[in-house]
Scaffold this motif. Structure first.
Motif, PDB file in Angstrom:
ATOM      1  N   GLN A 131     -13.547  74.273 -21.392  1.00  0.00           N
ATOM      2  CA  GLN A 131     -14.310  73.529 -20.394  1.00  0.00           C
ATOM      3  C   GLN A 131     -15.802  73.829 -20.527  1.00  0.00           C
ATOM      4  O   GLN A 131     -16.637  72.927 -20.424  1.00  0.00           O
ATOM      5  CB  GLN A 131     -13.829  73.884 -18.987  1.00  0.00           C
ATOM      6  CG  GLN A 131     -14.607  73.172 -17.897  1.00  0.00           C
ATOM      7  CD  GLN A 131     -14.095  73.484 -16.514  1.00  0.00           C
ATOM      8  OE1 GLN A 131     -13.876  72.582 -15.715  1.00  0.00           O
ATOM      9  NE2 GLN A 131     -13.897  74.749 -16.211  1.00  0.00           N
ATOM     10  N   ASN A 179      -9.153  67.863 -15.504  1.00  0.00           N
ATOM     11  CA  ASN A 179      -9.189  67.327 -16.864  1.00  0.00           C
ATOM     12  C   ASN A 179      -9.116  65.799 -16.875  1.00  0.00           C
ATOM     13  O   ASN A 179      -9.622  65.159 -17.803  1.00  0.00           O
ATOM     14  CB  ASN A 179      -8.068  67.924 -17.711  1.00  0.00           C
ATOM     15  CG  ASN A 179      -8.446  67.992 -19.179  1.00  0.00           C
ATOM     16  OD1 ASN A 179      -9.614  68.194 -19.510  1.00  0.00           O
ATOM     17  ND2 ASN A 179      -7.478  67.813 -20.059  1.00  0.00           N
ATOM     18  N   HIS A 182     -12.562  64.963 -16.725  1.00  0.00           N
ATOM     19  CA  HIS A 182     -13.184  65.083 -18.048  1.00  0.00           C
ATOM     20  C   HIS A 182     -12.937  63.820 -18.878  1.00  0.00           C
ATOM     21  O   HIS A 182     -13.820  63.367 -19.616  1.00  0.00           O
ATOM     22  CB  HIS A 182     -12.632  66.303 -18.794  1.00  0.00           C
ATOM     23  CG  HIS A 182     -13.031  67.607 -18.179  1.00  0.00           C
ATOM     24  ND1 HIS A 182     -12.165  68.670 -18.058  1.00  0.00           N
ATOM     25  CD2 HIS A 182     -14.205  68.027 -17.636  1.00  0.00           C
ATOM     26  CE1 HIS A 182     -12.783  69.680 -17.485  1.00  0.00           C
ATOM     27  NE2 HIS A 182     -14.023  69.317 -17.216  1.00  0.00           N
TER      28      HIS A 182
END
Length: 216
Positions: A131, A179, A182
């Motif tokens: 990350q 995520n 992301h």
């Protein structure tokens, strides 16, 4: 002489910060100046200078007549940090969007996939490393050295998390949600939509409502 001393202090600073970031030195841990001196083979002067700087940067707390301790990140302090980093990280993405090459975006895609694999395998420390690499990928392209420095410094507050006391199901759901965000960041970079990217990172990915999840 001055430059040599400054670089030595910076070396000590990075060494201690890495121990904190990696969880070797946990919350409320007292820093042993002598152990740092012995580990690095340096005198107390650069160690003391580094500790003072780490305290000024928020890593440590300087307790009078007791020494330096790793500063605990509370939910309130995490929220304050999020409120600062959200607009900075969003601004970095906006500045970087036209500088990101196809290879850079491919790297973001790779890191997103790697984070998903780390979650699936329960490799949560690996997830944190990935990350950090994900965010650094575009922050480093923003072209503003001071902004890069600020974002890196603030990000490090959240790199010393311990997962042992977190419910496994809650943690899995939280990291999968992060995520998914992301993935949306990657999509917006692919579209070169700087304004939407800035808003998404600032208002969604770094939402202050999630501050409580940044403290374990």
């Amino acid at each position: 002489m001055t430059n040599e001393f400054r670089s030595l202090k910076d070396h000590v600073y990075d060494y201690i910060a890495d121990l904190i970031d990696g969880g070797t030195l946990g919350d409320d841990h007292k820093i042993s100046e002598q152990q740092i001196c012995d580990a690095l083979g340096v005198s107390r002067t650069p160690v003391r200078e580094a500790l003072i700087q780490l305290a000024a940067d928020g890593y440590l707390e300087n307790v009078p007549r007791k020494g330096f301790y790793v500063k605990r990140v509370t939910e309130d302090s995490a929220r304050e940090i999020v409120e600062v980093i959200a607009p900075l990280d969003g601004r970095a993405a906006l500045l970087a969007v036209d500088e990101m090459t196809d290879d850079d975006i491919a790297q973001l895609q790779f890191l997103h996939g790697s984070m998903q694999l780390a979650i699936d395998k329960g490799l949560y420390k690996k997830y944190d490393d990935l990350q950090r690499d994900f965010h650094n990928c575009y922050v480093e392209k923003c072209g503003n050295s001071r902004l890069i420095e600020f974002v890196h410094q603030l990000n490090r507050y959240f790199m010393k998390r311990e997962y042992a006391n977190v419910d496994a199901a809650d943690l899995d759901a939280l990291l999968r949600k992060a995520n998914d965000e992301h993935a949306e960041i990657v999509r917006l970079f692919e579209q070169r939509d700087g304004a939407a990217l800035q808003r998404y990172i600032r208002d969604v990915h770094w939402s202050s409502d999630n501050a409580k999840f940044l403290v374990w």
